[in-house]
Design an enzyme around this catalytic site. Structure first.
Site, PDB file in Angstrom:
ATOM      1  N   LYS A 124       0.844  -1.213   0.000  1.00 38.66           N
ATOM      2  CA  LYS A 124       0.000   0.000   0.000  1.00 38.66           C
ATOM      3  C   LYS A 124       0.872   1.253   0.000  1.00 38.66           C
ATOM      4  O   LYS A 124       0.504   2.274  -0.578  1.00 38.66           O
ATOM      5  CB  LYS A 124      -0.940   0.004   1.215  1.00 38.66           C
ATOM      6  CG  LYS A 124      -1.946  -1.135   1.228  1.00 38.66           C
ATOM      7  CD  LYS A 124      -3.157  -0.875   0.350  1.00 38.66           C
ATOM      8  CE  LYS A 124      -4.058  -2.098   0.284  1.00 38.66           C
ATOM      9  NZ  LYS A 124      -5.070  -2.102  -0.713  1.00 38.66           N
ATOM     10  N   LYS A 204      -4.044  -8.637  -8.609  1.00 41.21           N
ATOM     11  CA  LYS A 204      -5.330  -8.959  -7.989  1.00 41.21           C
ATOM     12  C   LYS A 204      -6.370  -7.944  -8.440  1.00 41.21           C
ATOM     13  O   LYS A 204      -6.057  -6.743  -8.524  1.00 41.21           O
ATOM     14  CB  LYS A 204      -5.149  -8.878  -6.466  1.00 41.21           C
ATOM     15  CG  LYS A 204      -6.308  -9.369  -5.656  1.00 41.21           C
ATOM     16  CD  LYS A 204      -6.142  -9.017  -4.182  1.00 41.21           C
ATOM     17  CE  LYS A 204      -6.816  -7.691  -3.888  1.00 41.21           C
ATOM     18  NZ  LYS A 204      -7.233  -7.485  -2.500  1.00 41.21           N
ATOM     19  N   LYS A 207     -10.481  -2.602  -6.395  1.00 45.84           N
ATOM     20  CA  LYS A 207     -11.305  -1.418  -6.648  1.00 45.84           C
ATOM     21  C   LYS A 207     -10.428  -0.260  -7.108  1.00 45.84           C
ATOM     22  O   LYS A 207     -10.839   0.566  -7.895  1.00 45.84           O
ATOM     23  CB  LYS A 207     -12.018  -0.992  -5.362  1.00 45.84           C
ATOM     24  CG  LYS A 207     -12.910  -2.032  -4.750  1.00 45.84           C
ATOM     25  CD  LYS A 207     -13.644  -1.429  -3.562  1.00 45.84           C
ATOM     26  CE  LYS A 207     -13.889  -2.451  -2.482  1.00 45.84           C
ATOM     27  NZ  LYS A 207     -12.735  -2.593  -1.563  1.00 45.84           N
TER      28      LYS A 207
HETATM   29  N1  AQP Z   1      -9.407  -9.923  -6.357  1.00 47.57           N
HETATM   30  C1  AQP Z   1      -9.941 -10.514  -5.296  1.00 47.57           C
HETATM   31  N2  AQP Z   1     -10.040 -11.862  -5.275  1.00 47.57           N
HETATM   32  C2  AQP Z   1     -10.592 -12.478  -4.212  1.00 47.57           C
HETATM   33  N3  AQP Z   1     -11.076 -11.838  -3.128  1.00 47.57           N
HETATM   34  C3  AQP Z   1     -10.994 -10.503  -3.117  1.00 47.57           C
HETATM   35  N4  AQP Z   1     -11.369  -9.586  -2.213  1.00 47.57           N
HETATM   36  C4  AQP Z   1     -11.057  -8.360  -2.682  1.00 47.57           C
HETATM   37  N5  AQP Z   1     -10.489  -8.450  -3.886  1.00 47.57           N
HETATM   38  C5  AQP Z   1     -10.422  -9.772  -4.188  1.00 47.57           C
HETATM   39  C6  AQP Z   1     -11.995  -9.901  -0.945  1.00 47.57           C
HETATM   40  O1  AQP Z   1     -13.108  -9.047  -0.764  1.00 47.57           O
HETATM   41  C7  AQP Z   1     -13.227  -8.735   0.619  1.00 47.57           C
HETATM   42  C8  AQP Z   1     -13.311  -7.265   0.797  1.00 47.57           C
HETATM   43  O2  AQP Z   1     -12.092  -6.682   0.394  1.00 47.57           O
HETATM   44  P1  AQP Z   1     -11.783  -5.181   0.759  1.00 47.57           P
HETATM   45  O3  AQP Z   1     -12.578  -4.299  -0.084  1.00 47.57           O
HETATM   46  O4  AQP Z   1     -11.945  -4.942   2.192  1.00 47.57           O
HETATM   47  O5  AQP Z   1     -10.241  -5.012   0.547  1.00 47.57           O
HETATM   48  P2  AQP Z   1      -9.308  -5.391  -0.610  1.00 47.57           P
HETATM   49  O6  AQP Z   1      -8.952  -6.826  -0.568  1.00 47.57           O
HETATM   50  O7  AQP Z   1      -8.165  -4.423  -0.484  1.00 47.57           O
HETATM   51  O8  AQP Z   1     -10.182  -5.112  -1.890  1.00 47.57           O
HETATM   52  P3  AQP Z   1      -9.763  -4.296  -3.144  1.00 47.57           P
HETATM   53  O9  AQP Z   1     -10.816  -4.349  -4.151  1.00 47.57           O
HETATM   54  O10 AQP Z   1      -8.372  -4.692  -3.555  1.00 47.57           O
HETATM   55  O11 AQP Z   1      -9.801  -2.858  -2.557  1.00 47.57           O
HETATM   56  P4  AQP Z   1      -8.768  -1.736  -2.660  1.00 47.57           P
HETATM   57  O12 AQP Z   1      -8.463  -1.517  -4.109  1.00 47.57           O
HETATM   58  O13 AQP Z   1      -9.466  -0.592  -2.048  1.00 47.57           O
HETATM   59  O14 AQP Z   1      -7.561  -2.180  -1.877  1.00 47.57           O
HETATM   60  C9  AQP Z   1     -12.040  -9.358   1.340  1.00 47.57           C
HETATM   61  O15 AQP Z   1     -12.447 -10.584   1.921  1.00 47.57           O
HETATM   62  C10 AQP Z   1     -11.061  -9.581   0.237  1.00 47.57           C
HETATM   63  O16 AQP Z   1     -10.163 -10.644   0.507  1.00 47.57           O
END
Ligand code: AQP
Length: 341
Positions: A124, A204, A207
């Site tokens: 991050k 991965k 968002k």
């Molecule tokens: N690509 C992914 N594959 C599988 N699981 C995923 N999750 C997120 N992206 C994937 C799962 O969704 C839940 C919520 O995630 P989050 O929004 O709290 O955080 P994150 O993992 O950081 O999601 P993003 O989309 O990658 O958000 P940003 O871009 O803001 O960092 C979790 O259970 C996560 O594992």
């Protein structure tokens, strides 16, 4: 139909589930497959606490109105995906101040070295070099508080969160060792889709990385994005035979396409009878079978803002009661005065 393959999971003897999603942008099929599908399934069997973790999102320093809106949209996405507020407790983290209170208590028990080991902080920090704040560093402690506040014994997480869960378990052991048995050690519930890749086929799906298939997207919008999405890199011309095993589009088919059609796609790709664009069109149609009803339910929910407020306020009230019960024990054990609430 393929979604059913994901559903019959997590049938262990679990008492309590806690999980959260950050309101940092539009929900995508990674969130759906990695978290929401199982959230919906688990609410049938377990006592579930699902949270829109807006305090975590502050580590990105979003504009206030953007955050407010994202909280609503993520809550709508969770409900539209099938989480039932009568069965599961759905709430917004900041409406339960005990999260921050417990996080501070745990912060004072966490060695700096433990946090320095967290790889997500490093990732991050690279993503937002202009804003490497302390919250980004201590994020896993707040995450631990989120879990243990509800004395959850199972936590569904994606691959990238497993290290944080290990830290949570260590923190629980440390707390219990000093103050006596207070929290259960939370176990990881692995997802069948722990790391859905983005349309770039490398990172991965996230968002914030602009590589997502959004849960609320129309079929046209999705097809537009799929056109530019990576496939088998060795398949340069339509007439070249492809290898589905290395194709990111085929990976998505594994979740959204039934076994029979998938076998046809596999054969068509290998023999070059099926081109990449047609393969993507099939995927887009199958994605729409899942996304279409979610999008419609989301539209209905957006038309009822008061109803959404009621759901979130009722969820927060339930969560606060649980959280306060835990905090009374914690305050007692660490020597803090009780707060009259
Ligand atoms: N690509 C992914 N594959 C599988 N699981 C995923 N999750 C997120 N992206 C994937 C799962 O969704 C839940 C919520 O995630 P989050 O929004 O709290 O955080 P994150 O993992 O950081 O999601 P993003 O989309 O990658 O958000 P940003 O871009 O803001 O960092 C979790 O259970 C996560 O594992």
């Amino acid at each position: 139909m393929a979604i059913e393959r994901v559903l019959p999971l997590y049938t262990g003897n679990m008492a309590r589930i806690m999980s959260g999603i950050q309101p940092t942008g539009n929900l995508h099929i990674g969130n759906y497959l990695g978290a929401l599908v199982n959230w919906v399934k688990m609410q049938e069997q377990f006592e579930c606490f699902y949270c829109v973790v807006d305090l975590h999102a502050l580590t990105r320093r979003p504009a206030a109105e953007v955050l407010r809106q994202a909280v609503r949209e993520v809550a709508i996405g969770i409900l539209a995906s099938g989480v039932d507020p009568e069965r599961a407790t759905l709430f917004v983290q900041s409406q339960v101040p005990q999260h921050s209170e417990l996080a501070w208590v745990l912060t004072c028990m966490t060695p700096l070295g433990d946090l320095h080991r967290m790889t997500q902080f490093k990732d991050k920090s690279t993503q937002q070099p202009e804003n490497i704040n302390t919250g980004l560093f201590s994020y896993p402690i707040l995450q631990t508080a989120d879990i243990v506040l509800y004395r959850a014994d199972r936590v569904p997480v994606g691959e990238d969160q497993e290290q944080h869960l290990e830290l949570a378990r260590e923190t629980v052991r440390r707390f219990n060792g000093i103050y006596g048995d207070t929290f259960p050690e939370p176990q990881v519930v692995k997802s069948v889709a722990p790391r859905v890749l983005g349309l770039d086929g490398e990172k991965k799906m996230s968002k914030s990385l602009n590589n997502e298939i959004g849960l609320f997207e129309s079929a046209d919008e999705t097809m537009q994005k799929l056109r530019g999405a990576k496939t088998d890199p060795a398949r340069l011309r339509k007439t070249d035979p492809g290898n589905p095993e290395v194709c990111n589009i085929f990976r998505y088919h594994k979740f959204f396409t039934g076994a029979e059609q998938r076998a046809e796609i596999d054969a068509g790709c290998r023999s070059a009878a099926l081109g990449c664009v047609d393969c993507k069109k099939l995927l887009s149609a199958n994605l729409e079978v899942v996304k279409g009803p979610i999008r419609e339910r989301a539209t209905l929910l957006r038309e009822q803002p008061k109803r959404l407020d009621e759901i979130l306020d009722a969820g927060a009230a339930r969560a606060r009661a649980e959280a306060e019960a835990t905090m009374q024990i914690v305050r007692d054990r660490v020597g803090l005065r009780q707060t009259k609430r």
